[in-house]
Motif scaffolding. Sequence first.
Motif, mmCIF file in Angstrom:
data_model
loop_
_atom_site.group_PDB
_atom_site.id
_atom_site.type_symbol
_atom_site.label_atom_id
_atom_site.label_comp_id
_atom_site.label_asym_id
_atom_site.label_seq_id
_atom_site.Cartn_x
_atom_site.Cartn_y
_atom_site.Cartn_z
ATOM 1 N N ASP A 7 30.000 34.242 29.177
ATOM 2 C CA ASP A 7 30.607 34.630 27.907
ATOM 3 C C ASP A 7 31.925 35.357 28.111
ATOM 4 O O ASP A 7 31.955 36.435 28.694
ATOM 5 N N ASP A 8 32.986 34.766 27.645
ATOM 6 C CA ASP A 8 34.325 35.360 27.698
ATOM 7 C C ASP A 8 34.753 35.781 29.097
ATOM 8 O O ASP A 8 35.551 36.696 29.253
ATOM 9 N N GLY A 9 34.180 35.159 30.129
ATOM 10 C CA GLY A 9 34.570 35.480 31.498
ATOM 11 C C GLY A 9 34.232 36.898 31.912
ATOM 12 O O GLY A 9 34.882 37.466 32.783
ATOM 13 N N ARG A 10 33.209 37.481 31.313
ATOM 14 C CA ARG A 10 32.868 38.876 31.601
ATOM 15 C C ARG A 10 32.248 39.069 32.977
ATOM 16 O O ARG A 10 32.344 40.134 33.561
ATOM 17 N N LEU A 11 31.579 38.035 33.471
ATOM 18 C CA LEU A 11 31.056 38.098 34.834
ATOM 19 C C LEU A 11 32.118 37.544 35.776
ATOM 20 O O LEU A 11 32.914 36.691 35.382
ATOM 21 N N PRO A 12 32.128 38.003 37.024
ATOM 22 C CA PRO A 12 33.061 37.397 37.972
ATOM 23 C C PRO A 12 32.770 35.899 38.106
ATOM 24 O O PRO A 12 31.604 35.487 38.135
ATOM 25 N N ALA A 13 33.798 35.106 38.180
ATOM 26 C CA ALA A 13 33.634 33.655 38.316
ATOM 27 C C ALA A 13 32.883 33.335 39.603
ATOM 28 O O ALA A 13 33.028 34.027 40.615
#
Length: 185
Positions: free
Chosen positions: A129-135
């Motif tokens: 979600d919305d890049g909240r975790l590291p890729a």
Amino acid sequence: PKPPSGYVVSLERLHERGCGVPANNFIRALCHHYGVELHNFAPNSISQTAVFVAICEGFLGISVHWDLWRHLFRGELYTESVSAGVRRPVHAGGLTLQLRGKRKDDYIPCKMTTNNSEWDRGWFYLRNDDGRLPAYTGKVLLEKPDAWSYGVLPLERQVRLEVYTDALQRLAGKGLTAAIVLANF
């Protein structure tokens, strides 16, 4: 596995141990603080995190307290034994979050399971979600950064934590353990 754009790889056992969807703010903060991706957490680390969040919110009546976390916990590198004296990095679960030995009395008893065999077999894609975790990059943890052990806060900040560590000691004295928290999770 390489996830499609906007997704990361996660493991079933992490979610069995308390990692929610979407991942809560504290898990995301831990990823950034320790410089890891979701798959780098060992299952017991997710359990430790879930217990800590439940203790803060449900028993202490506070939002998750970053200084209290750093005061109580440290990160350790997990490697697997391949032969006598030879260890190698693991693809998943290289970060274990453990109570600092000298501060175990400041927290509730927190014994975690010792059998996590083949926990990393069941993986799936999780929407980021919305890049909240590291890729997801497939990062393998090769060494323990110094930052994983940091946690000695300045004395004036430690003193402010006494109200919480005293409350945790009272909860432990009344029989509260991590196993009870997890059983009611």
